[in-house]
Write a protein that holds these residues in place. Structure first.
Motif, PDB file in Angstrom:
ATOM      1  N   LEU A  68       0.759  -1.247  -0.209  1.00 33.43           N
ATOM      2  CA  LEU A  68      -0.099   0.023  -0.004  1.00 33.43           C
ATOM      3  C   LEU A  68       0.994   1.460   0.013  1.00 33.43           C
ATOM      4  N   VAL A  69       1.969   1.189   0.847  1.00 31.33           N
ATOM      5  CA  VAL A  69       2.706   2.434   0.638  1.00 31.33           C
ATOM      6  C   VAL A  69       3.522   2.695  -0.385  1.00 31.33           C
TER       7      VAL A  69
ATOM      8  N   LYS B 152       3.707   5.925  -5.211  1.00 33.01           N
ATOM      9  CA  LYS B 152       3.860   5.760  -6.535  1.00 33.01           C
ATOM     10  C   LYS B 152       2.911   6.818  -7.286  1.00 33.01           C
ATOM     11  N   LEU B 153       1.396   6.819  -6.638  1.00 39.77           N
ATOM     12  CA  LEU B 153       0.428   7.665  -7.107  1.00 39.77           C
ATOM     13  C   LEU B 153       0.579   9.023  -6.787  1.00 39.77           C
ATOM     14  N   LEU B 154       1.197   9.168  -5.669  1.00 39.67           N
ATOM     15  CA  LEU B 154       1.511  10.823  -5.322  1.00 39.67           C
ATOM     16  C   LEU B 154       2.695  11.426  -6.157  1.00 39.67           C
ATOM     17  N   THR B 155       3.656  10.424  -6.458  1.00 42.00           N
ATOM     18  CA  THR B 155       4.864  11.120  -7.108  1.00 42.00           C
ATOM     19  C   THR B 155       4.938  11.016  -8.513  1.00 42.00           C
ATOM     20  N   GLU B 156       3.776  10.352  -9.162  1.00 42.93           N
ATOM     21  CA  GLU B 156       3.861  10.233 -10.586  1.00 42.93           C
ATOM     22  C   GLU B 156       3.267  11.585 -11.351  1.00 42.93           C
ATOM     23  N   GLN B 157       3.799  11.896 -12.205  1.00 42.47           N
ATOM     24  CA  GLN B 157       3.174  13.262 -12.961  1.00 42.47           C
ATOM     25  C   GLN B 157       2.700  13.198 -14.171  1.00 42.47           C
TER      26      GLN B 157
END
Length: 116
Positions: free
Chosen positions: A105-106, A111-116
């Motif tokens: 989960l982390v 990954k979701l928070l850092t992908e642009q």
């Protein structure tokens, strides 16, 4: 062949390595007995052995643990006691599996928070 290559992607290999490291770090607990508050919450507390949804939601706790609200933990202990009884091995194994799941989960939330 393409499916196999996709299965063994860099991301999957990384998660497998992380899972293995967590398993190695915690595998020594599998042979241990209950400790500290395990006796209060699992072994000696009769409320956790009966299904009481209202008690789980309201935060029923053993004496001496007032002020701690963790209904998911109580429900988890109830399910575990029904499936495995009072066997520390299974509780410790579940702890390892939960650690691995939380790593996944982390990883994915990061990954979701850092992908642009």
């Amino acid at each position: 062949m393409q499916k196999l290559k996709r299965f063994f992607s860099r991301e999957v290999i990384l998660l497998m390595i992380l899972s293995f490291v967590v398993f190695l770090a915690y595998v020594n607990i599998l042979g241990n007995e209950f400790v500290w508050d395990d006796f209060d919450f699992i072994v000696n507390w009769n409320e956790v052995k009966r299904f009481n949804p209202l008690g789980f939601i309201m935060g029923d706790l053993p004496l001496g643990h007032e002020g701690v609200y963790r209904p998911f933990r109580t429900f988890h202990y109830y399910i575990s006691s029904k499936l495995f009884g009072i066997n520390p091995f299974w509780y410790h194994l579940q702890g390892i599996i939960m650690h691995i799941f939380i790593i996944f989960l982390v990883y994915y939330f990061t990954k979701l928070l850092t992908e642009q």
